[in-house]
Write a protein that holds these residues in place. Structure first.
Motif, PDB file in Angstrom:
ATOM      1  N   ILE A  50       7.579  15.926  31.489  1.00  0.00           N
ATOM      2  CA  ILE A  50       7.918  16.522  30.196  1.00  0.00           C
ATOM      3  C   ILE A  50       8.907  17.652  30.462  1.00  0.00           C
ATOM      4  O   ILE A  50       8.946  18.197  31.565  1.00  0.00           O
ATOM      5  N   THR A  71       0.234   9.319  20.551  1.00  0.00           N
ATOM      6  CA  THR A  71       1.247   8.337  20.148  1.00  0.00           C
ATOM      7  C   THR A  71       1.367   8.528  18.650  1.00  0.00           C
ATOM      8  O   THR A  71       0.437   8.199  17.910  1.00  0.00           O
ATOM      9  N   ASP A 126       5.291   5.548  22.084  1.00  0.00           N
ATOM     10  CA  ASP A 126       5.942   6.724  22.647  1.00  0.00           C
ATOM     11  C   ASP A 126       4.917   7.845  22.738  1.00  0.00           C
ATOM     12  O   ASP A 126       4.187   8.113  21.786  1.00  0.00           O
ATOM     13  N   SER A 142       3.557  11.832  23.422  1.00  0.00           N
ATOM     14  CA  SER A 142       3.928  13.237  23.268  1.00  0.00           C
ATOM     15  C   SER A 142       2.737  14.108  23.661  1.00  0.00           C
ATOM     16  O   SER A 142       1.579  13.687  23.553  1.00  0.00           O
ATOM     17  N   GLY A 151       3.411  18.199  21.003  1.00  0.00           N
ATOM     18  CA  GLY A 151       4.545  17.941  20.120  1.00  0.00           C
ATOM     19  C   GLY A 151       5.846  17.658  20.838  1.00  0.00           C
ATOM     20  O   GLY A 151       6.894  17.527  20.213  1.00  0.00           O
ATOM     21  N   ARG A 152       5.822  17.567  22.164  1.00  0.00           N
ATOM     22  CA  ARG A 152       7.024  17.304  22.952  1.00  0.00           C
ATOM     23  C   ARG A 152       6.963  15.897  23.540  1.00  0.00           C
ATOM     24  O   ARG A 152       5.906  15.469  23.994  1.00  0.00           O
ATOM     25  N   PRO A 153       8.094  15.201  23.584  1.00  0.00           N
ATOM     26  CA  PRO A 153       8.098  13.863  24.185  1.00  0.00           C
ATOM     27  C   PRO A 153       7.714  13.928  25.660  1.00  0.00           C
ATOM     28  O   PRO A 153       8.146  14.810  26.400  1.00  0.00           O
ATOM     29  N   ARG A 173       7.072  11.230  29.141  1.00  0.00           N
ATOM     30  CA  ARG A 173       7.286   9.854  29.586  1.00  0.00           C
ATOM     31  C   ARG A 173       6.500   9.574  30.856  1.00  0.00           C
ATOM     32  O   ARG A 173       6.262  10.463  31.665  1.00  0.00           O
TER      33      ARG A 173
END
Length: 177
Positions: free
Chosen positions: A102, A115, A152, A154, A157-159, A161
């Motif tokens: 992140i 998600t 996806d 998070s 509140g932040r993406p 991966r």
């Protein structure tokens, strides 16, 4: 090693600890030897993707859910737990442990992974990696049954991966230096 760096465990009589400590620092001065604390140990082990049982595992963790299938030789004739592991392969993989990255600051351990607005899992280990310049984490995430995370992700509140493990030095060159 647990840290992923060339290192040693030293077993010695407890009453000689201070003498040993001072001598190791003296002898290693020209090599740049430096002591480290527990936070550094946790960061180094996380950069290597090493789990801590009880922290990064759950009561129903299996090598498959942890991404550690490679560590179990199911073609061995027999070992304790073999039948249970074989049975577990008959069930869909509904959750698994993954590496996560992140941007920004490292989320707190225990942070919820989402998600969209739905719960998808939680962070088990989280540290900012000075060598990589971003946070690295381990966490449990829901999957679509075949091991792929659902949607996806998070955190706070932040993406976020999914990332391959280990995060740092995948060839293991540092430990063999």
């Amino acid at each position: 090693s647990f840290t992923g760096e060339a290192s040693f465990e030293v077993h010695h009589p407890r009453h000689q600890s201070v003498t040993l400590w001072r001598e190791l620092l003296r002898l290693g001065r020209d090599l740049g030897i430096k002591p480290h604390g527990i936070d550094t140990l946790f960061t180094l082990r996380l950069e290597k993707g090493h789990i801590i049982v009880g922290m990064d595992t759950e009561s129903d963790s299996t090598p498959r859910r942890l991404g550690l299938d490679w560590a179990v030789k199911l073609d061995k004739p027999d070992f304790i737990g073999r039948q249970a592991l074989l049975r577990s392969y008959g069930f869909p993989l509904e959750k698994r442990s993954v590496g996560l990255v992140i941007e920004g600051s490292a989320p707190e351990e225990g942070s919820i992974i989402r998600t969209g607005s739905e719960y998808a899992g939680y962070v088990t280990s989280s540290r900012f990696s000075p060598v990589l310049g971003h946070p690295v984490m381990l966490g449990w995430v829901a999957t679509d049954g075949d091991g792929s995370p659902v949607g996806d992700l998070s955190i706070d509140g932040r993406p976020a991966r999914v990332a391959s493990l280990p995060f740092y030095d995948p060839e293991g060159r540092r430990a063999r230096a």
